[in-house]
Design an enzyme around this catalytic site. Structure first.
Site, short mmCIF file in Angstrom:
data_model
loop_
_atom_site.label_atom_id
_atom_site.label_comp_id
_atom_site.label_asym_id
_atom_site.label_seq_id
_atom_site.Cartn_x
_atom_site.Cartn_y
_atom_site.Cartn_z
N LYS A 271 -47.14 -6.60 -4.74
CA LYS A 271 -47.93 -5.48 -5.26
C LYS A 271 -47.03 -4.58 -6.09
CE LYS A 271 -50.07 -1.16 -3.64
NZ LYS A 271 -50.35 -0.32 -2.45
N ASP B 34 -49.01 5.67 -7.69
CA ASP B 34 -50.34 5.67 -7.09
C ASP B 34 -50.79 7.10 -6.79
OD1 ASP B 34 -52.73 5.02 -5.92
OD2 ASP B 34 -51.84 4.46 -4.00
N LYS C 233 -55.13 11.42 -3.97
CA LYS C 233 -54.33 11.71 -2.79
C LYS C 233 -53.99 13.20 -2.72
CE LYS C 233 -51.79 7.28 -2.70
NZ LYS C 233 -52.09 6.87 -1.32
N ASP D 285 -44.79 2.73 -4.36
CA ASP D 285 -45.92 1.84 -4.11
C ASP D 285 -45.77 0.50 -4.82
OD1 ASP D 285 -48.19 1.54 -2.59
OD2 ASP D 285 -49.56 2.22 -4.14
N ASP E 221 -58.36 4.53 -3.90
CA ASP E 221 -57.02 4.57 -3.35
C ASP E 221 -56.70 3.33 -2.53
OD1 ASP E 221 -54.51 5.64 -2.92
OD2 ASP E 221 -55.12 6.78 -1.15
N GLU F 113 -56.29 0.41 -3.77
CA GLU F 113 -56.14 -0.36 -5.01
C GLU F 113 -55.21 -1.55 -4.88
OE1 GLU F 113 -52.41 1.15 -4.63
OE2 GLU F 113 -54.25 2.29 -4.34
N ARG G 223 -54.98 -3.91 -2.66
CA ARG G 223 -55.68 -5.17 -2.37
C ARG G 223 -56.46 -5.67 -3.58
NH1 ARG G 223 -58.64 -2.20 2.43
NH2 ARG G 223 -56.67 -1.08 2.23
#
Length: 496
Positions: A268, A273, A280, A291, A350, A352, A354
């Site tokens: 990933k 993010d 967030k 991230d 959020d 995201e 996956r």
């Protein structure tokens, strides 16, 4: 830094500093006995008077005159009954802490004959040399690229590690440890780089640079137009709100037989993010540059593979995007068709990670993989469940899961398996699409794994949730380089 292996008697080796181990009780290692004899029983005398203690990771420095060494660093190795691989790693870290900013320009490290409990795979001399090499590189790491004033150069330039022999097997063990440490440090460099520099296109450029520097690595970069033509709509959906376009990065290493199925790593790569429209909280958001820790660990592992060139085929795929909120960003309630053809209702932008991973997991089927391992800073729920010690592991294959768990135990880069039971899948039900991208608060790490498992049914697959292990917060803020040791050890067990 110059690293080497030596089997010359320590008393015949002239160096600025000698490092030896001292147990709290029990039999002394041969190197410690030899040093004590050379010093006329000084270590014995200081232990009796209480000026030297063998408590685990205790550090004492003895200045010397008219000896082969200007000083001796004595590292406490604890009681025989309590000495484990974990305590040995703690000793090594304490050792490097004493050396890295000290006055010595050269050092002889003579603690590979320190024994500890465990199986043969982790207590053998080559395993200890591997660990010494890795921790030397890992603990000597600094990241000062963006400091206007650079720290003074370290005096330490030469490190010699004492061993019983200098045969090929022991040299390879030390060199693999050093390479693993360098791979961890590369992972840290990528993670610590600020997000105004580290964005998807920049990550793609790092892959191209790796291929340029290493003929054994082949790289392919898919831009947004190519992904759109393939139907990788979930990666594109995540990147819609950013001025930085997403990229799918593919790196291939073919060191095995032509017909051998490759081991595939998927990372990933969310380079920053914000949460997107599901924004967030502002506090601590700067850490969301980490991230992309999954992709960074894939890069670090491929660096080790490129340096050591084992007889194995490895493919790395990184789904890179930046998750930002603007007028073009994905909204909660949007429905997107994945590369697999299945549809996803985005209930929370959020979640995201996956979304980018699911298209990557579908894409890697083309390689006919022996196994696929994805890694991602995926869920805060994993930190709640396991803290910062263990990586979360979910898998559709018991053999693969056990191999990864064993690699984690051997390296101290541990993981803990969570269930992937069918009963959890219903939490992803959607009234309007084939699935939702979140399953509610209960079992958040597991339902994220359930989501990914739907795209990995055609091969052996495991997911590593590194949300708690990829970086440290607070005063020691910074990327950790995990799970590179686990991944390297796992891959090397399959190398010919």
């Amino acid at each position: 830094m110059n690293f080497s292996l030596s089997s010359t008697a320590i008393t015949a080796t002239k160096t600025d500093c000698l490092v030896i181990g001292l147990p709290e009780k029990g039999e002394w290692p041969a190197s410690t006995k030899a040093a004590d004899d050379a010093l006329g029983g000084l270590i014995t005398q200081l232990e009796k008077t209480g000026d030297l203690a063998g408590k685990n990771a205790a550090v004492n420095t003895l200045p010397l005159v008219d000896q082969p060494w200007q000083r001796v660093i004595v590292i406490g190795t604890g009681k025989d009954a309590d000495r484990t691989a974990a305590s040995y790693r703690k000793c090594l870290a304490a050792m490097v802490g004493a050396l890295k900013d000290g006055p010595s320009g050269s050092v002889l490290i003579a603690i590979s004959d320190t024994g500890f409990s465990g199986d043969a795979a982790s207590t053998s001399e080559d395993a200890k040399l591997n660990l010494i090499g890795r921790i030397l590189e890992d603990q000597l790491y600094t990241f000062t690229d963006f400091k206007s004033e650079q720290p003074a150069a370290r005096k330490l330039k030469k490190v010699v590690v004492q061993a019983s022999d200098t045969d090929k097997a022991l040299k390879n063990a030390l060199n693999l440890g050093l390479a693993t440490g360098r791979g961890m440090n590369y992972t840290k460099d990528l993670g610590n780089t600020p997000p105004n520099i580290c964005h998807p296109v920049w990550l793609a450029e790092q892959a191209q640079a790796m291929a340029k520097d290493n003929d054994c690595i082949q790289t392919e970069i898919l831009d947004e137009k190519q992904m759109e033509e393939l139907g990788m709509n979930t990666i594109l959906a995540v990147g819609k709100g950013s001025k930085q376009p997403p990229r799918l990065i593919v790196m291939e290493y073919r060191g095995g037989n032509a017909n051998d199925k490759p081991y595939v790593l998927v990372g990933k790569g969310i380079t920053f993010d914000t949460g997107g429209i599901s924004l967030k909280p502002g506090e601590g958001m700067d850490e969301m540059k980490y991230d992309m820790g999954g992709s960074a660990s894939v890069f670090g592992t491929m660096k080790v593979i490129a340096e050591t060139q084992p007889k194995i085929n490895v493919v790395a795929v990184i789904a890179a995007a930046e998750n930002m909120p603007d007028g073009g960003a994905s909204r909660p309630g949007d429905i997107v068709t994945t590369l697999s053809g299945m549809t996803v209702e985005i209930l929370n932008t959020d979640a995201e990670g996956r979304l980018v991973l699911c298209d990557a997991l579908t894409y890697v089927k083309k390689f006919d993989p022996a196994a696929v391992v994805d890694m991602a800073t995926l869920t805060g729920a994993c930190i709640i469940a396991l803290g910062n010690q263990a990586t979360g592991l979910l898998s559709n294959n018991d053999e693969l899961a056990n191999e990864l768990l064993a690699a984690g135990e051997r390296t101290g880069d541990r993981a803990w398996r969570l269930p992937l039971w069918e009963e959890y899948q219903s939490q992803l039900d959607s009234n309007f699409a084939d699935m939702a991208n979140i399953g509610g608060r209960p079992a958040g790490t597991i339902t994220a794994g359930c989501f990914l498992s739907r795209f990995a049914k055609e091969y052996r697959w495991a997911h590593l949730d590194i949300a708690g292990t990829a970086w440290n917060s607070g005063k020691a803020k910074g990327a950790t380089g995990r799970p590179v040791p686990l991944l390297v050890n796992y891959l090397m067990t399959h190398a010919g």
